[in-house]
Design an enzyme around this catalytic site. Sequence first.
Site, mmCIF file in Angstrom:
data_model
loop_
_atom_site.group_PDB
_atom_site.id
_atom_site.type_symbol
_atom_site.label_atom_id
_atom_site.label_comp_id
_atom_site.label_asym_id
_atom_site.label_seq_id
_atom_site.Cartn_x
_atom_site.Cartn_y
_atom_site.Cartn_z
ATOM 1 N N ASP A 134 41.515 44.076 42.954
ATOM 2 C CA ASP A 134 42.964 44.013 42.990
ATOM 3 C C ASP A 134 43.422 42.788 43.775
ATOM 4 O O ASP A 134 42.881 42.482 44.841
ATOM 5 C CB ASP A 134 43.496 45.297 43.644
ATOM 6 C CG ASP A 134 44.996 45.301 43.786
ATOM 7 O OD1 ASP A 134 45.686 45.347 42.755
ATOM 8 O OD2 ASP A 134 45.478 45.262 44.931
ATOM 9 N N GLU A 160 41.522 40.500 39.275
ATOM 10 C CA GLU A 160 42.947 40.390 38.964
ATOM 11 C C GLU A 160 43.359 39.067 39.598
ATOM 12 O O GLU A 160 43.524 38.996 40.823
ATOM 13 C CB GLU A 160 43.743 41.552 39.555
ATOM 14 C CG GLU A 160 45.217 41.466 39.200
ATOM 15 C CD GLU A 160 46.075 42.500 39.923
ATOM 16 O OE1 GLU A 160 47.055 42.966 39.318
ATOM 17 O OE2 GLU A 160 45.770 42.828 41.083
#
Length: 707
Positions: free
Chosen positions: A342, A378
């Site tokens: 993330d 990401e």
Amino acid sequence: MQVWPGQAYPLGATYDGAGTNFAVFSEAARRIELCLLHDDGSETAVELRETDAFVRHAYLPGIMPGQRYGFRAHGPYTPERGQRCNSSKLLLDPYARAISGRIDWGEAVYGYPFGSPDKRNDLDSAPHTMTSVVVNPYFDWGDDRPPRTEYHHTVIYEAHVKGLTMTHPALPEELRGTYAALAHPAILEHLTELGVTALELMPVHQFVNDHRLVEMGLNNYWGYNTIGFFAPHNAYASWGDRGQQVLEFKSAVRALHEAGIEVILDVVYNHTAEGNHLGPTLSFRGLDNASYYRLADDRRYYMDTTGTGNSLLMRSPHVLQMIMDSLRYWVTEMHVDGFRFDLAATLARQFHEVDRLSSFFDLVQQDPVVSQVKLIAEPWDVGEGGYQVGNFPPLWTEWNGKYRDTVRDLWRGEPRTLAEFAGRLTGSSDLYQDDGRRPLASINFVTCHDGFTLRDLVSYNEKHNEANGEGNRDGESHNRSWNCGTEGDSDDPGVLGLRNRQIRNFIATLMLSQGVPMLSHGDELGRTQNGNNNAYCLDSELAWVRWPETPESTEQDALLAFTRAMARLRRDHPVFRRRRFFHGRPVEGTHDELSDIAWFTPEGEEMTRDDWGAAQARALSVFLNGHAISEPGPRGERISDDSFLLLFNASPDALEFLVPVNHGRQWEVVVDTALPEAVPLGTGAKVKAGDRLTLLDRSLTVLQRPA
């Protein structure tokens, strides 16, 4: 109680069958107490007197799995210097393998009195916070082996442990929403029939429900608020939270592996749940604030490139060690097969800017364990210069946000999209070719947990996030969505038919694109969140997958059948999952004089520069030559496949397409998104070179030519 010196490594609580070794790092604390917690609310404190390189440690014979514990750090509380030790706060072990309980929010879990952030609060947090748990590391894995599915055979399914399993009618009530539910035959059957090879789980590291959300009657449903990087989230366990969550998670991984499905974890190493300077003192802040967090010039405050209040200090050797230890633990002890990072751009912020050569990537590159699993970035954060799609090192794959945006733009009819779309369909060579990566570096997706579901993407022009309690101000406002003429629910057959066709267009495009496809859980069933594009705080039926209650044929069944058929088409034909980029010319060593790829206008003429740049051009055909696959098979053999002609009509009008005359005589229609489900192979309409096909507005057709 006997207290032996113990060892400084490994960090955390390590049970060896006779007792437990405890080790914790803090450079800031003058002394640290290990607190053993008892069920009657009392605690036994043991000072960790042995110190090696700022790691305090002790071995306690007879301390067994299930024992709850925490630390108290005695040291300076001077926020202006970045120091926030406070012995009245019971701290979680950063290396805890399991965490018990939940936070009872109140002033006691904060290091300062409410209203006076620079003063010290001496209320005892022990009765109000979570506790670390000693776990038994032994587990019968049997003959478990990682599937090690290669990227060109991979189909990723992003899912939430609870959201995927809460309403499935075949699951017992007591299992719904848990790790055990993931191992249930009904879930495994759904995933395997869908062609899924990798289950990407939204955060399962122990996370915290934010104080603000709890007061609003909401939850941190998504889980991007980690407090324990080694501990499975205890609320997803059906057996208990005194270490049972570890066994249950391992059992789920073992069952998924038996079904041939890899497990990828969405991990949040960019920040913690302790928030900014007004956040609670739960673990890292109280142990050694300045070693764990990136502090501002005024050291009372935190630098924040994540939008959550803090960012971990990626140039700290102790932070880097913790992250690498965590990654290795989940691979070696929990048997997971990869990670999706993330806000991964934050991990590259060694100083202020994003540094492609930061220490974190160096460590991953040389690590013999972590470097061998799937690593997915990401590739952005909210800091300056944080959008880094295409800029990660060669070992990494990336969520391709540019793929998502371009495919959405094409099907909603944006002008001047064809050239960009062609690049995304063929693996985004502009992003990945120059640094030695291949098309498989692109994780292609149209939707994910963050944003509209696929059903909502074609049903809403605007976000509708009122349920989040923020006046509809949260969530992305530019969604590249199109409601097909009516905002939200509609009973107009024309609108509903167009929406279903658009959903099929998105799924077909995803499965026909070079790269690695990723589906968002429930999109294959038409899941809706009623226009909410930021359901991070909604642990309710709005955010859960709504499974069909009956096996009768429904609209859900038709969409599910279509998605399965597209996944099978991709699986059966290597021309859709090439490991090398197209060359745009014939392949040497073959007798085929045709190029490996060719692009045509609807009139069957090869695309020119003017055609690519035409503002209103929204249709094209692409020829994929199955005889011109340049990469060899696993034993060096030549790979040959059928050839395909993909016809895209993203315009608002029906269009005639001429089948090119020099690229095959006989074709068969194998996909037509104007129909409610895929045309089964072997029974589609036959088409000859030079024939004309009429494609309905906003539809896609696939023609196949046998090898």
